[in-house]
Structure formats: C-alpha cells, structure tokens
Design an enzyme around this catalytic site. Sequence first.
Site, PDB file in Angstrom:
ATOM      1  N   HIS A   1      33.004  -5.835 -21.812  1.00  0.00           N
ATOM      2  CA  HIS A   1      32.548  -4.446 -21.927  1.00  0.00           C
ATOM      3  C   HIS A   1      33.031  -3.624 -20.728  1.00  0.00           C
ATOM      4  CE1 HIS A   1      29.370  -1.400 -23.122  1.00  0.00           C
ATOM      5  NE2 HIS A   1      29.557  -1.073 -21.855  1.00  0.00           N
ATOM      6  N   GLU A   2      32.788  -4.155 -19.551  1.00  0.00           N
ATOM      7  CA  GLU A   2      33.159  -3.390 -18.352  1.00  0.00           C
ATOM      8  C   GLU A   2      34.667  -3.271 -18.212  1.00  0.00           C
ATOM      9  OE1 GLU A   2      31.048  -1.658 -16.854  1.00  0.00           O
ATOM     10  OE2 GLU A   2      29.261  -2.589 -17.721  1.00  0.00           O
TER      11      GLU A   2
ATOM     12  N   GLY B   1      17.277  18.803  -3.163  1.00  0.00           N
ATOM     13  CA  GLY B   1      17.918  18.098  -2.054  1.00  0.00           C
ATOM     14  C   GLY B   1      19.121  18.780  -1.457  1.00  0.00           C
TER      15      GLY B   1
ATOM     16  N   LYS C   1      17.234  23.676   0.522  1.00  0.00           N
ATOM     17  CA  LYS C   1      16.574  24.968   0.397  1.00  0.00           C
ATOM     18  C   LYS C   1      15.431  25.097   1.400  1.00  0.00           C
ATOM     19  CE  LYS C   1      15.777  24.179  -3.970  1.00  0.00           C
ATOM     20  NZ  LYS C   1      16.523  22.911  -4.092  1.00  0.00           N
TER      21      LYS C   1
ATOM     22  N   GLY D   1      18.850  26.288  -6.429  1.00  0.00           N
ATOM     23  CA  GLY D   1      19.808  25.195  -6.350  1.00  0.00           C
ATOM     24  C   GLY D   1      19.167  23.878  -6.722  1.00  0.00           C
ATOM     25  N   PRO D   2      19.975  22.864  -6.967  1.00  0.00           N
ATOM     26  CA  PRO D   2      19.435  21.561  -7.348  1.00  0.00           C
ATOM     27  C   PRO D   2      18.620  20.950  -6.210  1.00  0.00           C
ATOM     28  CG  PRO D   2      21.847  21.529  -7.296  1.00  0.00           C
ATOM     29  CD  PRO D   2      21.429  22.882  -6.876  1.00  0.00           C
TER      30      PRO D   2
HETATM   31  P1  ADP Z   1      15.466  21.001  -1.094  1.00  0.00           P
HETATM   32  O1  ADP Z   1      14.369  21.812  -0.523  1.00  0.00           O
HETATM   33  O2  ADP Z   1      16.653  21.831  -1.496  1.00  0.00           O
HETATM   34  O3  ADP Z   1      15.047  20.098  -2.194  1.00  0.00           O
HETATM   35  P2  ADP Z   1      15.452  19.867   1.504  1.00  0.00           P
HETATM   36  O4  ADP Z   1      15.698  21.074   2.320  1.00  0.00           O
HETATM   37  O5  ADP Z   1      14.048  19.431   1.428  1.00  0.00           O
HETATM   38  O6  ADP Z   1      16.034  20.060   0.047  1.00  0.00           O
HETATM   39  O7  ADP Z   1      16.392  18.701   2.024  1.00  0.00           O
HETATM   40  C1  ADP Z   1      15.894  17.438   2.338  1.00  0.00           C
HETATM   41  C2  ADP Z   1      16.619  16.849   3.526  1.00  0.00           C
HETATM   42  O8  ADP Z   1      17.987  16.597   3.218  1.00  0.00           O
HETATM   43  C3  ADP Z   1      16.669  17.782   4.713  1.00  0.00           C
HETATM   44  O9  ADP Z   1      15.550  17.620   5.487  1.00  0.00           O
HETATM   45  C4  ADP Z   1      17.937  17.342   5.424  1.00  0.00           C
HETATM   46  O10 ADP Z   1      17.688  16.230   6.243  1.00  0.00           O
HETATM   47  C5  ADP Z   1      18.833  16.923   4.300  1.00  0.00           C
HETATM   48  N1  ADP Z   1      19.708  18.039   3.896  1.00  0.00           N
HETATM   49  C6  ADP Z   1      19.685  18.641   2.689  1.00  0.00           C
HETATM   50  N2  ADP Z   1      20.620  19.600   2.623  1.00  0.00           N
HETATM   51  C7  ADP Z   1      21.239  19.632   3.817  1.00  0.00           C
HETATM   52  C8  ADP Z   1      22.305  20.427   4.369  1.00  0.00           C
HETATM   53  N3  ADP Z   1      22.904  21.392   3.640  1.00  0.00           N
HETATM   54  N4  ADP Z   1      22.684  20.180   5.632  1.00  0.00           N
HETATM   55  C9  ADP Z   1      22.091  19.212   6.350  1.00  0.00           C
HETATM   56  N5  ADP Z   1      21.089  18.438   5.894  1.00  0.00           N
HETATM   57  C10 ADP Z   1      20.661  18.624   4.642  1.00  0.00           C
HETATM   58 ZN    ZN Z   2      29.153   0.660 -20.807  1.00  0.00          ZN
END
Ligand code: ADP
Ligand code: ZN
Length: 627
Positions: A432-433, A211, A214, A208-209
């Site tokens: 522009h905007e 944040g 995971k 997955g992307p």
């Molecule tokens: P990844 O490993 O996918 O890059 P992380 O698990 O490190 O992401 O997520 C970073 C932080 O973002 C977590 O510690 C949490 O605080 C928050 N977070 C991310 N996804 C979730 C989720 N699905 N539910 C709750 N908190 C989340």
């Molecule tokens: Zn523009």
Amino acid sequence: MTIKEQPKPPRFRIIANILLSVSGLFLLLNLFLPGLFASGPAGVPYSLFIHQVQEGEVSRVSVGQNQIRYQLKTENAEPGAVFVTTPIFDLELPKLLESKGVEFAAAPPPKNTWFTTLLGWVIPPLIFIGIWQFFISRGGGGQQGVLSIGKSKAKVYVEGESAKITFADVAGVEEAKTELVEIVDFLKTPARFTQIGARIPKGVLLVGPPGTGKTLLAKAVAGEAGVPFFSISGSEFVELFVGVGSSRVRDLFEQAKKQAPCIVFIDELDAIGKSRSSNGFYGGNDEREQTLNQLLTEMDGFAAGDATVIVLAATNRPESLDPALLRPGRFDRQVLVDRPDLSGREAILKIHAQKVKLGDDVNLKAIATRTPGFAGADLANLVNEAALLAARNQRQTVAQEDFAEAIERVVAGLEKKSRVMNDTEKKIVAYHEVGHAMVGALIPGSGRVEKISIIPRGMAALGYTLQLPTEDRFLMNEEELRGQIATLLGGRSAEEIVFGSITTGASNDLQRATDLAERMVTTYGMSKVLGPLAYQQGQPAMFLGNGAPNPRRAVSEDTAKAIDSEVKEIVEKAHEQALQILKQNRDLLEAIATQLLETEVIEGEKLHSLLSQIQPVDKATAGSVAS
Ligand code: ADP
Ligand code: ZN
Ligand code: MG
C-alpha cells in the site's frame, strides 16, 4: 520567549504579608491591652477582693490601671503571696481602703521606652499596608503585576520587566506587525491623532488559524506601547446563568476605562460573536446574544477623546462572526495572521532556538524548508521536541538529526513500536505504502517522496509515506490536483493489483481524495460540465486544504446529479492513472515492497534511487488520462 499565561505575584510576598499582619496584630494587642496578656497569679473576683478588704484581711494594695495586686495579712495567707484582680471603675475604693487602714499606692506606669513607643507608632501602619497589599494582590485596583478583576475574571498583564513581550518576539507575520505598529502609535500618542480630528479605531480583529501568534501579537502591542493588557477569553463570557456574561463585559470595560490607555483582548471572539442567525451551541441563544449586545454597547459607548481603550480580538472563524461586530466603529480593522512562509518559519525557529543549545550542524533554513504549513506554535513545539530528543540521547547540544526526528513526530504522531501487526497485514501495508510512493514520485506538484515506513505511528496510520514539498505552494493547477488524487489512490490501487482485493486501510485516503475532487468541481470551478460556478456556500476554506468542503448551495436535482458524476469521474480517472503507473512498474513495486518488509523503513538517497527507476506510462496506452 515563552509567555506564562498567568504570571502570579511571588508567593513569598503574600506569605510575608500574612506573617507581618499576624505578628503586627499580636504586638498591637500586647501594647494596648497588656492586661489580657498579664502573667502572674490567677485572678480573684473583684467582689471577693472587696469582701476581703471589708473583713480587714488585706494588708497592701497596688492599684494599676488594668490590674490590682494585693497581699493578705499573714494570718490569712502565706507570707509573700500576691493576688490579682481586675478593677472595676470604682471611685469609692481609696476611701474604703483608707477606712480599713490598708496600705495602698498606685502602680508605676508601664515602662515606656523609646522602643515600645516606636513600635506603637510604626507597627500599626505597617500592618495596614501589609493587609492592603495582600488584598490588592488578590483583588483589583493596584498598579503592579497581575490583577484579576472581581467579576470579570479578566487577567491583566501590566507592563512588567520580566514578562514584557515585544514585536521582536514575533516573527513571520510581517504584514500583521506593520498594521499593529500603527495601533501602538495610537496608544502611545493618542493626542497626535485626535488633534486633527481623526477617530482612533476601537477594535482590531486578528484573524488566522490557531497557533499563528494572535495572542502573542496582542501582548506584543501592549508591551510595545507600555500599557496594561486586559485579557479574557470569549468562552469565559458565556456562562450558564443569564446575565452573567453581559455583566462581565460591563465590568471589564469599567475596569479598562480606569486604566486607559490600555488594551482589552478578547480571545475566541467567535464564542460570543457568532452570527445571531446561525444556530447556537446552547439551544437558546439568549445569553450569548445579551453578551454580544453588551459588547456592542460598550464599544459604541466610548467616544473619541474619551479614554483610549483599544479592543483587540482574535478568531479563527471570521466568517461565523455576527456582521454587527464588523461594522465601522467596532471591529472595523481586520488583520490577517496567517501561517508563516519559508523565511518566516526560519525567523520563528531562530527566536525559539535561542532557548536551546544548538549543535554546529544545525541548519535552521533546512528545517524551515521541511516544515511548510507549520504555524508558529508548531515550530515552538518542534524546537522543544528536538531538545527533548537530544537530552534523551544524552547529547549536550541539539543536532540536526534530532530536528529531523522531531519533524516526523510532530507530523505523524509518536512512533508506536508496540503495536504489532501480523505478517499478512504488514505485507498489505508495505505494498500500500509503496503504491503511494511510486505514484507520488511520478506525479508533478506533489512533492518529493522522502520516506516510506511500515512502523505504525499515531492513531490512524499503520504505515506512512512522507512527501515533503520542495517549496511553498499557494496555487495548484488542475493537473497537480488530479495528481494528488492519484497519489492518494495509489495505496489502494497497489492492493488491488497485488492481492486482487481491498482492505479497510484505505478509507482515509478515499475520504481525502473525494473531498479534493469535490472541491475541484464545486469550489475551484475546474469541471467543464459545471462551469466556473461556486456550488458551495460561504467563502472557500481560507487556508488551503483544511478540512472538508463547505455545505452545498441549494442546487437543482439535475445539478446535484451532475456534480456527483463529475466528482466520480475525476476520482475514477485518477484511480485509472494510478493503476496504470503501478501495472507498468509491477516489478519495481515488488522489489521495493520486499525491501520495505525487510527494513521497515526506506528513506533518503536509497529511496530516491529506487524511485528514479520508475517508467512513465506510455502515452499510447495512457490515452486520455492526463487531460
Ligand atoms: P494563537 O493565539 O494564534 O492561537 P499563540 O499566540 O497563542 O497563538 O501562540 C502560541 C505560541 O506559539 C506562542 O506563545 C509562541 O511561543 C509561539 N508562536 C506562535 N506564533 C509565533 C510567531 N509568529 N513568532 C514566534 N512565536 C510564535
Ligand atoms: Zn494510504
Ligand atoms: Mg490564542
């Protein structure tokens, strides 16, 4: 709940251990070697003492085990002066003393109270425990807290009261959770599965992307199952010295098997698992390949019925992984951890909002509606930004308006009021905007225009138009994509109409418009000329609208030409559409731009009512534009 990446054992405990060890050592020495610390008159060489005895100068001697104390006859020294010497094992001494007529006696044994006995027996073991614990807490092999594994650098999170993460801390990824519940069962009661002859999966790949949670999910699996959690990042394996990476893998699995059942978590798996055919980061791939091979060997190595070690790994580029990793018996399960949808975002906001004091007017659902595309980490960050803003504004609780401002910050970067534009530039940016906003307002599927601003933000944008989707979109039709391209070109079109010339400010718009058009032709098969063929290599970007298109498949020269002309055609049509909308509403364009120059920001109801005055393009003049 935040996870500290590397919880440390309480520092004071280490210090206490050191103190205990040092003071214990001191006591120990004092007990066993009292001579060393004996105080009193300076020592006399034993040879001199013997000489003095032979010369008949000594009057009295007290012979102790570690010390001889003696006095000289009054004519040889001051009365009462006591001399000390350290004895040599000398059986002849009593005879000598007797022959010289010296008065002598054995010294009384040291006073051995119950207290010193106790110290003697109790302190040394305590010291050893102290030293042992000290090394355990920095070395490996203990049971509690965080242990770092010698060579492998893996961090181990053993189930602990404070840092325990469960599925309740993760939201918005329900499907992934359902799959991982099964893994928890495997870890808790492996026997139930192996009894029937089922093979417990060895590897689960979280895809997955960034944040999306995971790492958080992997920790939650460990927390739910109550097993140790070994974590290492793929990039940590890859070292410059050949052989280190593979020995780390070996080391890591050795440690893990000792603590089974447990979880080994490899973050950034793509750093080691990159397809062996693709070009590596380091000219030669030897090192990474060896590390990868070692990982494969280890995963094949532990058989069913053996220790239950489940390898969880995370990556955001599954397509670049070596196919060997994905074979059955290795990472044969893949769990998609995608960006959360509307209800998922609300649930995640709820989790993170528990940490801050919310005002009564806060509506998490409304915030979730305004943040499509935000990953869990972005939402966590958003809550924190809002709290910071509330604190800066001297509020006791976080209000809805703090969230609104925080969203803009996260979306567009920090407001840069200090950047000064000259008046001409400001005017250009304003038109522009407004161009973007007016085209966007009339186009289906591109969301509602909520704000136009000519206050520079972030690194790139001089001004910006904020369009907020009214709902989550997963599919777009051709007309909507064309509309998006037209909206992107609206800024430049306005510049053309008003000033008759173009500035460099539109380059990012053009880039995005061209990418989108190219994707329509080469990925989505939306060109009638080229047909429903995919002209790009690999899978289309997994997450809609992410980055540039993939590299092209090898195509004939004719096809390449056809693609180019189709892309150009789409962009030009959209440009035409934008120009028509703006020309038809020229007066409104002037009016809104003039107002924007005055107030710098137009948003909300006021903006909606202005934009609602736009006249759609007459069908007669529009011709074939909206195909
Ligand atoms: P990844 O490993 O996918 O890059 P992380 O698990 O490190 O992401 O997520 C970073 C932080 O973002 C977590 O510690 C949490 O605080 C928050 N977070 C991310 N996804 C979730 C989720 N699905 N539910 C709750 N908190 C989340
Ligand atoms: Zn523009
Ligand atoms: Mg991570």
